[in-house]
Each structure stands twice: as C-alpha cells, then as structure tokens.
Enzyme design. Structure first.
Site, PDB file in Angstrom:
ATOM      1  CB  SER A 145      -0.894   0.014   1.251  1.00 14.11           C
ATOM      2  OG  SER A 145      -1.531   1.275   1.416  1.00 14.11           O
ATOM      3  CE1 TYR A 159      -4.218  -2.276   4.951  1.00 14.62           C
ATOM      4  CE2 TYR A 159      -3.251  -0.143   4.455  1.00 14.62           C
ATOM      5  CZ  TYR A 159      -3.865  -1.309   4.036  1.00 14.62           C
ATOM      6  OH  TYR A 159      -4.117  -1.507   2.696  1.00 14.62           O
ATOM      7  CE  LYS A 163      -1.629  -3.915   3.160  1.00 15.92           C
ATOM      8  NZ  LYS A 163      -1.832  -5.141   2.345  1.00 15.92           N
TER       9      LYS A 163
END
Length: 253
Positions: A145, A159, A163
């Site tokens: 991401s 998150y 990533k």
C-alpha cells in the site's frame, strides 16, 4: 513472441488470496482474461462463488478454497489442493489484508496482532508454501500500500507497519529466490481504490485526499489488476525485488 504475447498468462496457474471481494476479484478476473486458471482463497468461502463465476466466464478454470492466511496450515492446504488439481503453481498474489483505524494509544494488542497475522505473517506463510513448489519463471506479487511509504491522515499504525514490512519481505525473498529458484518477487503499492475496506472510512474521507493525487481521482480497480498482470507475466521477466506504486502520483507530492 510479440510484445502483446508477453503479457499473456496462457497455461499458467495463479493463486489469489483475498479473492472474495474488492481488488482480489478484479485481479482474479484479469488473470483469467489473460489466460490463467485461478485458485481463489478467502476466509468467506461462500463469497468465492461469484469470483469463480467470473473466472469461468472468461473461459478458465477456477478452484475456490476456504483459506485463512493467518494459519500456516491453511496456506499449505490451498497450495496442496492447487497442485493436486493443476499440477503446478506459477503465480501467487498475496492480496488478503485487513486494516484498522484506531488511535495508537487505544489500539489493543489483539487488534494490532490481528492485522500483523493477516497482512504480514499471512503473506509470508503463503509465499513459503509456494516457494516450495514453484518452478523457474514463477512470480510472487505482494499487495502492499502507499501507506507503507507515506501517511494519509487516519491513525493506521498496524496497517502501515505491515504494508511497510511487506516491502522488506519482498526484497529479501527476491534476493533469496530469484537467482536460486528462478522465482521473481515484487510488490504493488496501491493508492486509493474503493474496496470493502475503504467503506469503513469516515464519509468524505477518500474525496478529501484527492488534492494529494496529481491524476485527480481514485484508481479504477482494473488499472491495479493490469499492473498485477504485468508483474505476473513474461513482460516483467527482468523485474524482481521491486515495488510498483500505482497511486495516481500521490507519493510524489
């Protein structure tokens, strides 16, 4: 072989995790349109039916398998079933992922560990299972991401950390496997695409971020799927250990 032929996946078998919704559905469909049979993994097995229909509508075989990538045995199982059905696995797309938007002082250990178990550990278990059976010319694609490279306003420590970790994992596996096993390993860092995960964002959040995107819009999932086809295909045969950022220019601003 023409340049156009180099983007084909005829005769290949691709495994796509997180294939029950969002970008995973588009990637699976694109792979089938490019000529691959597709093994579909997701925790919600009932939702794989529609993805399998799209693959079959493109004239390819689909093998739906209930899979929890956080469980190493489940990862081993989907690859064993793929080998039993097709005899080979040529492409892995590590797309399964979850996210939280919790302030760092309030995020529980269970919440943080849950994201790590799926987004980072799960990609490793899947890659490990594939690395044991893949032949030279195979390709692994980790879906990271832009939040592994920058921030975007929401509190997403777990998150973002996973990533970013995927980018390091990608480089290391490429270093280990490309020369010795002939397996290329790359990552895609998508920007803002509407998915089931983004439905959890506050109303208007995606729109408020668009001033950071030179292209001036959210991404079309087909554009992300096309990037995955490139990295899976012979067209990217000299590309390994790289991160392809598909974000409309967000990370250059």
């Amino acid at each position: 072989m023409t340049v156009t032929d180099m983007f084909r996946l005829d005769g290949r078998v691709a495994v796509v995790t997180g294939a029950s919704s969002g970008l995973g559905v588009h990637i699976a469909q694109a792979f089938a349109e490019a000529g691959a049979d597709v093994v579909l993994g997701a925790r919600r097995a009932d939702r794989l039916t529609e993805t399998a229909r799209l693959v079959e509508a493109a004239g390819r075989k689909a093998l739906p398998v209930q899979t929890d990538v956080a469980d190493p045995d489940s990862c081993t199982n989907i690859i064993a079933l793929a080998m039993e059905e097709f005899g080979h696995v040529d492409v892995l797309v590590n797309n399964a992922g979850i996210g939280t938007a919790v302030p760092a002082t309030r995020e529980t250990p269970e919440q943080f560990r849950g994201v790590v178990d799926v987004n980072l550990n799960g990609c490793y278990w899947m890659a490990q299972a594939c690395g044991r059976v893949m032949k030279p010319g195979s390709s692994i694609i980790n879906i990271s991401s832009v939040l592994g490279l920058t921030t975007a306003g929401l509190p997403q420590a777990a998150y973002a950390a996973t990533k970013a970790g995927l980018l390091g994992l990608t480089r290391d596996l490429a270093q280990q496997w490309t020369g010795r096993k002939g397996i290329r390993v790359n990552a895609i860092a998508p920007g803002f695409f509407e998915t089931e995960m983004t439905e959890q964002y506050p109303p208007g959040y995606l729109e408020s971020r668009q001033d950071r995107i030179p292209v001036g819009r959210k991404g079309d999932p087909v554009e992300l799927a096309a990037a995955a086809v490139f990295l899976a295909s012979p067209a990217s045969g000299y590309v390994t250990g790289q991160t392809l950022v598909v974000d409309g220019g967000m990370t250059i601003t």
